[in-house]
Design a protein around this motif. Structure first.
Motif, PDB file in Angstrom:
ATOM      1  N   LYS A 137       0.889  -1.164   0.000  1.00 50.81           N
ATOM      2  CA  LYS A 137       0.000   0.000   0.000  1.00 50.81           C
ATOM      3  C   LYS A 137       0.921   1.206   0.000  1.00 50.81           C
ATOM      4  N   MET A 138       1.370   1.603  -1.176  1.00 52.73           N
ATOM      5  CA  MET A 138       2.378   2.647  -1.253  1.00 52.73           C
ATOM      6  C   MET A 138       2.180   3.522  -2.480  1.00 52.73           C
ATOM      7  N   VAL A 139       2.544   4.804  -2.315  1.00 51.12           N
ATOM      8  CA  VAL A 139       2.466   5.785  -3.392  1.00 51.12           C
ATOM      9  C   VAL A 139       3.734   6.623  -3.335  1.00 51.12           C
ATOM     10  N   LEU A 140       4.362   6.824  -4.484  1.00 49.35           N
ATOM     11  CA  LEU A 140       5.583   7.610  -4.578  1.00 49.35           C
ATOM     12  C   LEU A 140       5.330   8.821  -5.460  1.00 49.35           C
ATOM     13  N   LEU A 141       5.474  10.009  -4.896  1.00 45.09           N
ATOM     14  CA  LEU A 141       5.259  11.253  -5.628  1.00 45.09           C
ATOM     15  C   LEU A 141       6.595  11.885  -5.989  1.00 45.09           C
ATOM     16  N   GLY A 142       6.648  12.568  -7.135  1.00 45.23           N
ATOM     17  CA  GLY A 142       7.901  13.192  -7.523  1.00 45.23           C
ATOM     18  C   GLY A 142       7.752  14.137  -8.700  1.00 45.23           C
ATOM     19  N   ASN A 143       8.889  14.652  -9.141  1.00 43.18           N
ATOM     20  CA  ASN A 143       8.947  15.634 -10.214  1.00 43.18           C
ATOM     21  C   ASN A 143       9.401  14.972 -11.509  1.00 43.18           C
ATOM     22  N   LEU A 144       8.630  15.186 -12.572  1.00 42.87           N
ATOM     23  CA  LEU A 144       9.005  14.720 -13.907  1.00 42.87           C
ATOM     24  C   LEU A 144       9.684  15.886 -14.618  1.00 42.87           C
ATOM     25  N   GLU A 163      10.115  12.443  -4.386  1.00 45.58           N
ATOM     26  CA  GLU A 163      10.214  13.437  -3.319  1.00 45.58           C
ATOM     27  C   GLU A 163       9.398  13.090  -2.081  1.00 45.58           C
ATOM     28  N   LYS A 164       8.397  12.230  -2.214  1.00 44.58           N
ATOM     29  CA  LYS A 164       7.528  11.948  -1.065  1.00 44.58           C
ATOM     30  C   LYS A 164       6.939  10.550  -1.209  1.00 44.58           C
ATOM     31  N   LEU A 165       6.953   9.796  -0.100  1.00 43.21           N
ATOM     32  CA  LEU A 165       6.503   8.399  -0.133  1.00 43.21           C
ATOM     33  C   LEU A 165       5.431   8.158   0.909  1.00 43.21           C
ATOM     34  N   TRP A 166       4.343   7.502   0.482  1.00 40.85           N
ATOM     35  CA  TRP A 166       3.267   7.078   1.377  1.00 40.85           C
ATOM     36  C   TRP A 166       3.386   5.583   1.616  1.00 40.85           C
ATOM     37  N   LEU A 167       3.470   5.184   2.886  1.00 38.40           N
ATOM     38  CA  LEU A 167       3.436   3.782   3.287  1.00 38.40           C
ATOM     39  C   LEU A 167       2.301   3.609   4.282  1.00 38.40           C
ATOM     40  N   ALA A 168       1.542   2.522   4.157  1.00 32.20           N
ATOM     41  CA  ALA A 168       0.351   2.396   4.998  1.00 32.20           C
ATOM     42  C   ALA A 168      -0.084   0.951   5.117  1.00 32.20           C
ATOM     43  N   SER A 169      -0.983   0.724   6.073  1.00 36.69           N
ATOM     44  CA  SER A 169      -1.700  -0.542   6.138  1.00 36.69           C
ATOM     45  C   SER A 169      -2.984  -0.453   5.320  1.00 36.69           C
ATOM     46  N   ALA A 170      -3.474   0.760   5.097  1.00 40.14           N
ATOM     47  CA  ALA A 170      -4.755   0.972   4.425  1.00 40.14           C
ATOM     48  C   ALA A 170      -4.654   0.711   2.931  1.00 40.14           C
ATOM     49  N   VAL A 181       1.749   6.823   6.649  1.00 45.63           N
ATOM     50  CA  VAL A 181       2.749   7.861   6.901  1.00 45.63           C
ATOM     51  C   VAL A 181       3.292   8.400   5.583  1.00 45.63           C
ATOM     52  N   TRP A 182       3.565   9.715   5.572  1.00 41.73           N
ATOM     53  CA  TRP A 182       4.282  10.366   4.480  1.00 41.73           C
ATOM     54  C   TRP A 182       5.734  10.515   4.915  1.00 41.73           C
ATOM     55  N   LEU A 183       6.673  10.025   4.091  1.00 40.08           N
ATOM     56  CA  LEU A 183       8.089  10.039   4.429  1.00 40.08           C
ATOM     57  C   LEU A 183       8.893  10.688   3.300  1.00 40.08           C
ATOM     58  N   THR A 184      10.034  11.293   3.657  1.00 38.78           N
ATOM     59  CA  THR A 184      10.852  11.989   2.665  1.00 38.78           C
ATOM     60  C   THR A 184      12.327  11.590   2.724  1.00 38.78           C
ATOM     61  N   ASP A 185      12.659  10.513   3.445  1.00 30.70           N
ATOM     62  CA  ASP A 185      14.047  10.057   3.512  1.00 30.70           C
ATOM     63  C   ASP A 185      14.531   9.678   2.112  1.00 30.70           C
ATOM     64  N   LYS A 186      15.657  10.239   1.686  1.00 30.70           N
ATOM     65  CA  LYS A 186      16.119  10.070   0.307  1.00 30.70           C
ATOM     66  C   LYS A 186      16.479   8.619  -0.011  1.00 30.70           C
ATOM     67  N   THR A 187      17.104   7.935   0.925  1.00 30.83           N
ATOM     68  CA  THR A 187      17.446   6.533   0.688  1.00 30.83           C
ATOM     69  C   THR A 187      16.187   5.691   0.510  1.00 30.83           C
ATOM     70  N   LEU A 188      15.198   5.936   1.351  1.00 30.88           N
ATOM     71  CA  LEU A 188      13.937   5.205   1.258  1.00 30.88           C
ATOM     72  C   LEU A 188      13.218   5.530  -0.047  1.00 30.88           C
ATOM     73  N   LEU A 189      13.274   6.793  -0.472  1.00 30.22           N
ATOM     74  CA  LEU A 189      12.643   7.179  -1.734  1.00 30.22           C
ATOM     75  C   LEU A 189      13.242   6.409  -2.908  1.00 30.22           C
ATOM     76  N   GLU A 190      14.559   6.296  -2.937  1.00 30.25           N
ATOM     77  CA  GLU A 190      15.212   5.589  -4.037  1.00 30.25           C
ATOM     78  C   GLU A 190      14.912   4.099  -3.997  1.00 30.25           C
ATOM     79  N   MET A 191      14.863   3.524  -2.803  1.00 35.13           N
ATOM     80  CA  MET A 191      14.519   2.105  -2.697  1.00 35.13           C
ATOM     81  C   MET A 191      13.096   1.857  -3.185  1.00 35.13           C
ATOM     82  N   ALA A 192      12.173   2.751  -2.819  1.00 39.18           N
ATOM     83  CA  ALA A 192      10.781   2.611  -3.257  1.00 39.18           C
ATOM     84  C   ALA A 192      10.677   2.762  -4.771  1.00 39.18           C
ATOM     85  N   ARG A 193      11.429   3.709  -5.339  1.00 36.81           N
ATOM     86  CA  ARG A 193      11.409   3.882  -6.794  1.00 36.81           C
ATOM     87  C   ARG A 193      11.911   2.611  -7.492  1.00 36.81           C
TER      88      ARG A 193
END
Length: 285
Positions: free
Chosen positions: A171-178, A198-205, A219-231
């Motif tokens: 349950k995740m969404v990754l937002l960013g700049n194109l 730039e911004k990552l949503w992680l949730a149980s929902a 939760v909305w998270l902005t850790d750069k390492t986590l953002l790259e892993m999610a991408r």
């Protein structure tokens, strides 16, 4: 005491929303999905009202078990570039009317939406339509059209009968700049685009309307390492995705990284007076 149909008491209605730090937020309790939708809409509006230079607009990637929430679907469709993958759902035969309406809605968005440009992410840039079920083999003169991945996709085998199958349970969404620029890696003029998360949503929902009645977290998270892993994870999911409602029950992605014809590439290199090593790093499906 409350009866089973009435659900949880109103004390859980986002009573536990909190600001973690900076732009990082946490949501706990009822209607956590509201935090996702509001966060997506706010990000898109802020992005579109800011001066980012060579920006093509806000973009998003996502992965859910399933989604049918109208507000969430509308928020996804509002992004200039988006691709969200869900687990492959039940076949149309015997499907409930409400679920069929959701499929029809997702299909309309796919047909009219912008999708996500594959060349914006290195992991997606070599995708091509399979040739008779096999990865496309390209030579030095092969024309490869730019691939735009539709807004909604599915992944995995389809459950048939009582046989359980592996599912996409994120349950995740990754937002960013194109973004874009006009200089290629060799310094020559070239149209280049990319995606910076730039911004990552992680949730149980999950992305469903029924999740709004559950006790969930997000939760909305902005850790750069986590953002790259999610991408990296989400682009790999997209690489192995299929049409939102494929006819086949099996797991058979129609896109795959293309492979090089080393012989014709070597012949062309010899003709051009250069030398190239055979590509030994072709990725298999």
């Amino acid at each position: 005491m409350t009866d089973a149909a009435s659900g949880f008491p109103p004390q859980f209605d986002q009573q536990f929303r909190s600001l973690i730090s900076g732009s990082q937020e946490g949501y706990f309790g009822l209607d956590v999905l509201r935090g996702l939708v509001e966060g997506m809409n706010n990000y898109r509006r802020d992005h579109e009202s800011s001066d980012r230079g060579r920006s093509l607009g806000p973009a998003m990637l996502g992965g859910f078990l399933w989604l049918d929430d109208d507000e969430l679907i509308e928020a996804i469709a509002g992004f200039p570039a988006a691709c969200v993958v869900v687990s492959k759902q039940q076949a149309s035969t015997g499907r409930r009317e409400r679920k069929q309406r959701t499929f029809d809605k997702l299909r309309r968005v796919c047909d009219s939406g912008n999708g996500f440009p594959a060349q914006a992410c290195p992991e997606l840039s070599d995708l091509a339509q399979r040739d008779d079920g096999r990865p496309l083999v390209v030579g030095p003169y092969t024309h490869l059209p730019d691939i735009t991945v539709p807004t909604f996709r599915s992944i995995g085998p389809r459950k048939t009968g009582q046989h359980l199958v592996p599912i996409l349970h994120t349950k995740m969404v990754l937002l960013g700049n194109l973004w874009w620029h006009d200089e290629g890696s060799a310094g020559y003029p070239e149209d280049v685009i990319g995606f910076t998360p730039e911004k990552l949503w992680l949730a149980s929902a999950n992305g469903t309307r029924s999740s709004r009645s559950n006790l969930e977290f997000g939760v909305w998270l902005t850790d750069k390492t986590l953002l790259e892993m999610a991408r990296g994870f989400l682009t790999e999911v997209i690489c192995h995705s299929e049409d939102i409602d494929p006819a086949n029950d099996l797991f058979e992605p129609e896109l795959a990284p293309y492979e090089f014809d080393d012989d014709t590439m070597a012949e062309a290199a010899e003709l051009w007076g250069t030398e190239v090593e055979p590509d030994t790093d072709d990725r298999l499906p």
